[in-house]
Design a protein around this motif. Structure first.
Motif, PDB file in Angstrom:
ATOM      1  N   GLU A  33      46.283  29.770  28.369  1.00 54.21           N
ATOM      2  CA  GLU A  33      47.218  30.653  29.054  1.00 54.21           C
ATOM      3  C   GLU A  33      46.495  31.463  30.125  1.00 54.21           C
ATOM      4  O   GLU A  33      46.993  31.592  31.231  1.00 54.21           O
ATOM      5  CB  GLU A  33      47.898  31.579  28.051  1.00 54.21           C
ATOM      6  N   MET A  34      45.327  32.017  29.803  1.00 55.83           N
ATOM      7  CA  MET A  34      44.581  32.825  30.772  1.00 55.83           C
ATOM      8  C   MET A  34      44.179  31.975  31.973  1.00 55.83           C
ATOM      9  O   MET A  34      44.223  32.428  33.106  1.00 55.83           O
ATOM     10  CB  MET A  34      43.338  33.431  30.103  1.00 55.83           C
ATOM     11  N   ASN A  35      43.830  30.732  31.712  1.00 53.13           N
ATOM     12  CA  ASN A  35      43.447  29.825  32.779  1.00 53.13           C
ATOM     13  C   ASN A  35      44.617  29.568  33.722  1.00 53.13           C
ATOM     14  O   ASN A  35      44.427  29.389  34.917  1.00 53.13           O
ATOM     15  CB  ASN A  35      42.929  28.515  32.176  1.00 53.13           C
ATOM     16  N   ALA A  36      45.828  29.561  33.180  1.00 48.59           N
ATOM     17  CA  ALA A  36      47.024  29.251  33.975  1.00 48.59           C
ATOM     18  C   ALA A  36      47.665  30.486  34.606  1.00 48.59           C
ATOM     19  O   ALA A  36      48.464  30.360  35.516  1.00 48.59           O
ATOM     20  CB  ALA A  36      48.043  28.538  33.095  1.00 48.59           C
ATOM     21  N   VAL A  37      47.297  31.665  34.126  1.00 50.64           N
ATOM     22  CA  VAL A  37      47.923  32.902  34.600  1.00 50.64           C
ATOM     23  C   VAL A  37      47.189  33.434  35.817  1.00 50.64           C
ATOM     24  O   VAL A  37      45.967  33.443  35.865  1.00 50.64           O
ATOM     25  CB  VAL A  37      47.888  33.972  33.476  1.00 50.64           C
ATOM     26  N   SER A  38      47.959  33.854  36.844  1.00 50.21           N
ATOM     27  CA  SER A  38      47.307  34.493  37.986  1.00 50.21           C
ATOM     28  C   SER A  38      47.119  35.977  37.707  1.00 50.21           C
ATOM     29  O   SER A  38      47.869  36.571  36.952  1.00 50.21           O
ATOM     30  CB  SER A  38      48.091  34.323  39.280  1.00 50.21           C
ATOM     31  N   ALA A  39      46.117  36.519  38.327  1.00 56.71           N
ATOM     32  CA  ALA A  39      45.811  37.932  38.147  1.00 56.71           C
ATOM     33  C   ALA A  39      46.878  38.795  38.808  1.00 56.71           C
ATOM     34  O   ALA A  39      47.348  38.484  39.900  1.00 56.71           O
ATOM     35  CB  ALA A  39      44.440  38.248  38.736  1.00 56.71           C
ATOM     36  N   ASP A  40      47.239  39.885  38.119  1.00 51.85           N
ATOM     37  CA  ASP A  40      48.168  40.857  38.689  1.00 51.85           C
ATOM     38  C   ASP A  40      47.475  41.695  39.758  1.00 51.85           C
ATOM     39  O   ASP A  40      48.094  42.121  40.722  1.00 51.85           O
ATOM     40  CB  ASP A  40      48.708  41.787  37.595  1.00 51.85           C
ATOM     41  N   ILE A  41      46.183  41.939  39.542  1.00 51.49           N
ATOM     42  CA  ILE A  41      45.409  42.831  40.407  1.00 51.49           C
ATOM     43  C   ILE A  41      44.009  42.258  40.580  1.00 51.49           C
ATOM     44  O   ILE A  41      43.430  41.731  39.635  1.00 51.49           O
ATOM     45  CB  ILE A  41      45.303  44.234  39.767  1.00 51.49           C
ATOM     46  N   ALA A  59      45.325  55.424  35.907  1.00 52.05           N
ATOM     47  CA  ALA A  59      44.664  54.119  35.835  1.00 52.05           C
ATOM     48  C   ALA A  59      45.226  53.284  34.687  1.00 52.05           C
ATOM     49  O   ALA A  59      45.425  52.079  34.838  1.00 52.05           O
ATOM     50  CB  ALA A  59      43.158  54.303  35.680  1.00 52.05           C
ATOM     51  N   ASN A  60      45.499  53.925  33.549  1.00 51.82           N
ATOM     52  CA  ASN A  60      46.098  53.200  32.428  1.00 51.82           C
ATOM     53  C   ASN A  60      47.443  52.603  32.820  1.00 51.82           C
ATOM     54  O   ASN A  60      47.751  51.467  32.483  1.00 51.82           O
ATOM     55  CB  ASN A  60      46.271  54.102  31.204  1.00 51.82           C
ATOM     56  N   SER A  61      48.251  53.373  33.535  1.00 51.23           N
ATOM     57  CA  SER A  61      49.566  52.854  33.935  1.00 51.23           C
ATOM     58  C   SER A  61      49.429  51.723  34.953  1.00 51.23           C
ATOM     59  O   SER A  61      50.270  50.830  35.001  1.00 51.23           O
ATOM     60  CB  SER A  61      50.460  53.969  34.473  1.00 51.23           C
ATOM     61  N   MET A  62      48.357  51.731  35.751  1.00 54.26           N
ATOM     62  CA  MET A  62      48.161  50.687  36.757  1.00 54.26           C
ATOM     63  C   MET A  62      47.533  49.420  36.184  1.00 54.26           C
ATOM     64  O   MET A  62      47.881  48.312  36.605  1.00 54.26           O
ATOM     65  CB  MET A  62      47.268  51.201  37.892  1.00 54.26           C
ATOM     66  N   TYR A  63      46.594  49.554  35.246  1.00 53.89           N
ATOM     67  CA  TYR A  63      45.783  48.408  34.822  1.00 53.89           C
ATOM     68  C   TYR A  63      45.983  47.963  33.374  1.00 53.89           C
ATOM     69  O   TYR A  63      45.823  46.788  33.078  1.00 53.89           O
ATOM     70  CB  TYR A  63      44.298  48.718  35.030  1.00 53.89           C
ATOM     71  N   ARG A  64      46.262  48.886  32.485  1.00 51.87           N
ATOM     72  CA  ARG A  64      46.294  48.567  31.055  1.00 51.87           C
ATOM     73  C   ARG A  64      47.360  47.511  30.742  1.00 51.87           C
ATOM     74  O   ARG A  64      48.496  47.625  31.142  1.00 51.87           O
ATOM     75  CB  ARG A  64      46.560  49.829  30.242  1.00 51.87           C
ATOM     76  N   GLY A  65      46.929  46.467  30.019  1.00 58.16           N
ATOM     77  CA  GLY A  65      47.828  45.397  29.617  1.00 58.16           C
ATOM     78  C   GLY A  65      48.061  44.349  30.690  1.00 58.16           C
ATOM     79  O   GLY A  65      48.764  43.374  30.453  1.00 58.16           O
ATOM     80  N   LYS A  66      47.432  44.524  31.850  1.00 57.45           N
ATOM     81  CA  LYS A  66      47.631  43.577  32.949  1.00 57.45           C
ATOM     82  C   LYS A  66      46.434  42.634  33.060  1.00 57.45           C
ATOM     83  O   LYS A  66      45.313  42.984  32.713  1.00 57.45           O
ATOM     84  CB  LYS A  66      47.824  44.324  34.256  1.00 57.45           C
ATOM     85  N   VAL A  67      46.699  41.444  33.561  1.00 60.20           N
ATOM     86  CA  VAL A  67      45.632  40.486  33.837  1.00 60.20           C
ATOM     87  C   VAL A  67      45.014  40.894  35.170  1.00 60.20           C
ATOM     88  O   VAL A  67      45.706  40.968  36.184  1.00 60.20           O
ATOM     89  CB  VAL A  67      46.176  39.045  33.928  1.00 60.20           C
ATOM     90  N   LYS A 117      26.247  38.392  41.379  1.00 61.98           N
ATOM     91  CA  LYS A 117      27.622  38.777  41.696  1.00 61.98           C
ATOM     92  C   LYS A 117      28.569  37.725  41.119  1.00 61.98           C
ATOM     93  O   LYS A 117      28.380  36.524  41.352  1.00 61.98           O
ATOM     94  CB  LYS A 117      27.803  38.868  43.209  1.00 61.98           C
ATOM     95  N   ILE A 118      29.581  38.185  40.351  1.00 61.93           N
ATOM     96  CA  ILE A 118      30.513  37.257  39.706  1.00 61.93           C
ATOM     97  C   ILE A 118      31.944  37.802  39.768  1.00 61.93           C
ATOM     98  O   ILE A 118      32.162  38.973  40.094  1.00 61.93           O
ATOM     99  CB  ILE A 118      30.142  36.999  38.219  1.00 61.93           C
ATOM    100  N   LYS A 119      32.886  36.929  39.439  1.00 62.75           N
ATOM    101  CA  LYS A 119      34.282  37.319  39.256  1.00 62.75           C
ATOM    102  C   LYS A 119      34.698  36.896  37.865  1.00 62.75           C
ATOM    103  O   LYS A 119      34.408  35.786  37.422  1.00 62.75           O
ATOM    104  CB  LYS A 119      35.196  36.626  40.268  1.00 62.75           C
ATOM    105  N   ILE A 120      35.391  37.809  37.192  1.00 60.81           N
ATOM    106  CA  ILE A 120      35.884  37.568  35.836  1.00 60.81           C
ATOM    107  C   ILE A 120      37.354  37.951  35.791  1.00 60.81           C
ATOM    108  O   ILE A 120      37.762  38.941  36.396  1.00 60.81           O
ATOM    109  CB  ILE A 120      35.076  38.400  34.809  1.00 60.81           C
ATOM    110  N   LYS A 121      38.140  37.148  35.061  1.00 58.11           N
ATOM    111  CA  LYS A 121      39.554  37.461  34.873  1.00 58.11           C
ATOM    112  C   LYS A 121      39.786  37.731  33.399  1.00 58.11           C
ATOM    113  O   LYS A 121      39.295  37.010  32.534  1.00 58.11           O
ATOM    114  CB  LYS A 121      40.420  36.285  35.337  1.00 58.11           C
ATOM    115  N   GLY A 122      40.523  38.820  33.091  1.00 57.94           N
ATOM    116  CA  GLY A 122      40.828  39.168  31.715  1.00 57.94           C
ATOM    117  C   GLY A 122      41.935  40.204  31.650  1.00 57.94           C
ATOM    118  O   GLY A 122      42.452  40.650  32.674  1.00 57.94           O
ATOM    119  N   VAL A 123      42.266  40.582  30.431  1.00 59.06           N
ATOM    120  CA  VAL A 123      43.319  41.576  30.200  1.00 59.06           C
ATOM    121  C   VAL A 123      42.677  42.938  30.019  1.00 59.06           C
ATOM    122  O   VAL A 123      41.821  43.115  29.143  1.00 59.06           O
ATOM    123  CB  VAL A 123      44.153  41.219  28.950  1.00 59.06           C
TER     124      VAL A 123
END
Length: 144
Positions: A33-41, A59-67, A117-123
């Motif tokens: 699912e994470m591989n298929a989901v695009s990042a919100d931010i 910041a919690n309202s902007m980022y928390r729970g979002k990919v 330097k790297i990029k990581i996607k997560g919740v």
């Protein structure tokens, strides 16, 4: 009476296990699912930590729970207690972004080097001195 309580307890435990199974999917499915989901931010690790330090509630309202996709510099990589974790530099020496990686990412993160330097996607799960990302996967790397 004891038998009735035992049956109620047993049924309660089964019900709780069913709920946990439905709410927390196994990591292979989560990875797909994470591989298929695009990042919100998309944000840098410094900006992410800074936004939590300045106004945690906002910041919690902007980022928390979002990919989110975070770009940053590797501070450290650990493999403790069957957890693969990548730490990215934050905006100061005391805070960082903690990225709890999927187990199937172990081979990729073994090749990471401090200062890379790297990029990581997560919740994003919030902030406790460090920004916390779960269910992470490595997006790309750049040698520096």
């Amino acid at each position: 009476m004891n038998r009735k309580l035992s049956i109620i307890g047993f049924v309660s435990v089964l019900f709780l296990l069913l709920i946990l199974y439905l709410v927390f999917p196994n990591s292979k499915d989560s990875y797909m699912e994470m591989n298929a989901v695009s990042a919100d931010i998309t944000i840098s690790s410094e900006e992410l930590v800074s936004s939590f330090m300045v106004d945690e509630r906002s910041a919690n309202s902007m980022y928390r729970g979002k990919v989110i996709e975070v770009e940053g510099i590797v501070k450290d990589v650990t493999f403790l207690n069957n957890r693969n974790t990548v730490f990215l530099y934050g905006d100061n020496k005391y805070s960082s972004v903690i990225c709890d990686m999927f187990p199937n990412q172990e081979n990729e993160i073994k090749n990471l080097k401090k200062g890379q330097k790297i990029k990581i996607k997560g919740v994003c799960k919030g902030f406790l001195k460090d920004a916390i990302l779960l269910n992470c996967m490595l997006i790309n790397t750049t040698n520096q």
